[in-house]
Design an enzyme around this catalytic site. Structure first.
Site, PDB file in Angstrom:
ATOM      1  N   TRP A 180      24.038  32.699  45.768  1.00 40.06           N
ATOM      2  CA  TRP A 180      25.092  33.685  45.525  1.00 40.06           C
ATOM      3  C   TRP A 180      24.553  35.070  45.870  1.00 40.06           C
ATOM      4  O   TRP A 180      23.454  35.449  45.446  1.00 40.06           O
ATOM      5  CB  TRP A 180      25.498  33.607  44.050  1.00 40.06           C
ATOM      6  CG  TRP A 180      26.565  34.562  43.637  1.00 40.06           C
ATOM      7  CD1 TRP A 180      27.771  34.770  44.236  1.00 40.06           C
ATOM      8  CD2 TRP A 180      26.542  35.437  42.498  1.00 40.06           C
ATOM      9  NE1 TRP A 180      28.498  35.714  43.552  1.00 40.06           N
ATOM     10  CE2 TRP A 180      27.769  36.143  42.482  1.00 40.06           C
ATOM     11  CE3 TRP A 180      25.605  35.679  41.496  1.00 40.06           C
ATOM     12  CZ2 TRP A 180      28.074  37.078  41.501  1.00 40.06           C
ATOM     13  CZ3 TRP A 180      25.910  36.614  40.520  1.00 40.06           C
ATOM     14  CH2 TRP A 180      27.135  37.305  40.528  1.00 40.06           C
ATOM     15  N   ASP A 262      21.581  29.407  36.435  1.00 40.32           N
ATOM     16  CA  ASP A 262      22.853  30.114  36.558  1.00 40.32           C
ATOM     17  C   ASP A 262      23.946  29.064  36.391  1.00 40.32           C
ATOM     18  O   ASP A 262      24.098  28.179  37.223  1.00 40.32           O
ATOM     19  CB  ASP A 262      22.955  30.800  37.921  1.00 40.32           C
ATOM     20  CG  ASP A 262      24.204  31.675  38.038  1.00 40.32           C
ATOM     21  OD1 ASP A 262      25.067  31.618  37.136  1.00 40.32           O
ATOM     22  OD2 ASP A 262      24.329  32.408  39.033  1.00 40.32           O
ATOM     23  N   LYS A 300      35.260  30.639  35.538  1.00 40.04           N
ATOM     24  CA  LYS A 300      35.852  29.565  36.327  1.00 40.04           C
ATOM     25  C   LYS A 300      36.439  28.456  35.462  1.00 40.04           C
ATOM     26  O   LYS A 300      37.585  28.052  35.639  1.00 40.04           O
ATOM     27  CB  LYS A 300      34.791  28.967  37.273  1.00 40.04           C
ATOM     28  CG  LYS A 300      34.098  29.973  38.182  1.00 40.04           C
ATOM     29  CD  LYS A 300      35.033  30.566  39.202  1.00 40.04           C
ATOM     30  CE  LYS A 300      34.299  31.304  40.306  1.00 40.04           C
ATOM     31  NZ  LYS A 300      33.431  32.411  39.860  1.00 40.04           N
TER      32      LYS A 300
END
Length: 453
Positions: A180, A262, A300
């Site tokens: 990311w 993460d 999300k």
């Protein structure tokens, strides 16, 4: 008698004294000259630089947010946005989960005050996050310290600040290649200069470069910081298998590396909260003795993008270390943003405190993950129907919101210009942006740019 002769030093002192005590006329002239010079200099500075902010250079546009701007300005009625990582329903619209709606109704009905949270955040929320991530019966759970953060990015920021503060300055922080885009940027902003990548993805095979990853983990200096994606690797959608995770854990434990997970997609990747938490439960099991951190986000999997709700957790070796570490984390938060937001924490806490709402949430995650998986299969089938050159198995073997298409930067540029299909230049697409009304158009565009070499 004769006066003694003055030495050179005394003569020099007298000369300087005269210069410092000039005549009134000379003093007036010097004063006027000084005022005139000062005024001229200030005027020149004002002309040359009207404001200190005039010196600021324009920052580079964010690759993802910049796509959205271009998409909104595009007048093509067939345009498709496959750039932003946010879930969309079959009609391409944002989706508010039923469990979130019901939780908010309960919170509004309770008419609770809007007082500040303490630095560490909502204690009920933190406790639920730890149970969700590690499992309520985890043997080391009592040694896990948690703090509420500003979603996953905030968790990364707080955790990396902590590591930067307590580790030797020559400690190297490793992220997968690719990763990311904000991982490196957050490290840079904190002042972490020793940052490198390890091999993760093989673009030739469009799959995990497991041998390269293991080789790099071995070559790292002991006690390096290794960032891992818990599930649904962003941007590739390529995750290690269970057997590969076991080998990765063995290697990291042997080398004494510090692990920073993460976790942005737990439950959203496969539709199963337990399955998606496999790696961190393995790494923190009694089999190993690692230092582990995890930045957890509910953007999300609960659709709480704008609530900025997340949690940072750290596995400690003892209750004593846990207590000390909590004070350090609270201090970092106090200095960064004082205290976290309240509403999102209440929503998550309400859902995870209710068996009914938790079950609704689990059902909705299955619905969302199945829709994304369905779009993967439709896209692959359509490319195969068109006899598009290449092997497209990776579209269905990858997992989560994103997939690496394998398109080159030149092909992406062409697909944007000719078809108004917006995606990152590295070929990553958000599968959540596909639906029955646009997936075949996207397949046709991919087929065109692949053939048009």
């Amino acid at each position: 008698g004769e006066k003694p002769k003055k030495t050179k030093i005394e003569e020099r002192i007298n000369t300087i004294a005269k210069q410092l005590s000039p005549s009134k006329t000379r003093g007036k002239n010097l004063k006027q000259q000084k005022v005139t010079t000062t005024t001229t200099t200030m005027e020149e500075e004002r002309v040359e630089n009207k404001s200190v902010f005039d010196r600021v250079e324009e920052a580079p546009a964010d690759s993802i947010l910049g796509l959205k701007t271009k998409y909104l300005a595009d007048i093509n009625p067939e345009k498709v946005n496959l750039g932003i990582g946010a879930y969309r329903d079959e009609n391409g619209k944002p989706y508010k989960l039923k469990c979130v709606k019901e939780a908010e109704e309960i919170i509004v009905e309770e008419n609770l005050p809007k007082e500040y949270l303490p630095q560490q955040g909502h204690e009920g929320f933190i406790s639920k996050c730890i149970d969700l991530l590690y499992g309520s019966n985890h043997p080391k759970k009592e040694n896990v310290v948690g703090v509420q953060t500003l979603s996953g990015t905030g968790g990364l920021c707080v955790g990396l600040n902590l590591l930067h503060e307590i580790l030797p300055l020559d400690t190297t922080f490793y992220v997968p290649e690719p990763t990311w885009g904000n991982h490196y940027q957050v490290m840079r902003r904190i002042g972490i200069t020793q940052r490198k990548s390890y091999r993760y993805y093989n673009p030739k095979t469009i799959s995990l470069d497991f041998e390269g990853m293991m080789d790099d983990l071995e070559k790292m200096q002991n006690q390096s910081v290794v960032l891992l994606h818990l599930c649904a690797h962003n941007p590739t959608g390529v995750d290690p298998t269970i057997e590969q995770w076991k080998q990765i854990a063995e290697k990291i434990n042997k080398k004494g590396h510090i692990v920073f997970f993460d976790n942005a997609y737990q439950g959203f990747a496969s539709g199963d909260l337990e399955r998606d938490a496999y790696a961190i439960r393995l790494f923190t099991s009694t089999t190993y003795d690692m230092d582990v951190l995890c930045a957890q986000s509910f953007a999300k999997n609960l659709g709480l993008y704008g609530e900025r709700i997340g949690c940072l957790s750290v596995l400690c070796k003892s209750q004593e270390v846990k207590a000390k570490l909590k004070t350090r984390l609270k201090l970092i938060i106090r200095e960064l943003y004082s205290s976290p937001p309240l509403h999102g924490a209440r929503i998550v806490n309400e859902i995870l405190s209710s068996e009914k709402l938790t079950n609704i949430w689990k059902e909705e995650m299955v619905i969302m993950s199945r829709r994304i998986n369905k779009m993967r299969h439709v896209l692959k089938s359509e490319l195969e129907r068109l006899n598009t050159p290449g092997n497209w198995d990776h579209i269905t073997s990858q997992i989560g919101m994103f997939t690496f298409t394998g398109l080159t930067a030149a092909q992406v540029e062409k697909i944007v210009k000719k078809f108004s299909i917006y995606m990152l230049s590295n070929g990553r697409i958000s599968v959540a942006g596909l639906n029955e009304s646009n997936v075949r158009y996207v397949a046709k565009a991919i087929d065109y740019v692949v053939r048009d070499q």
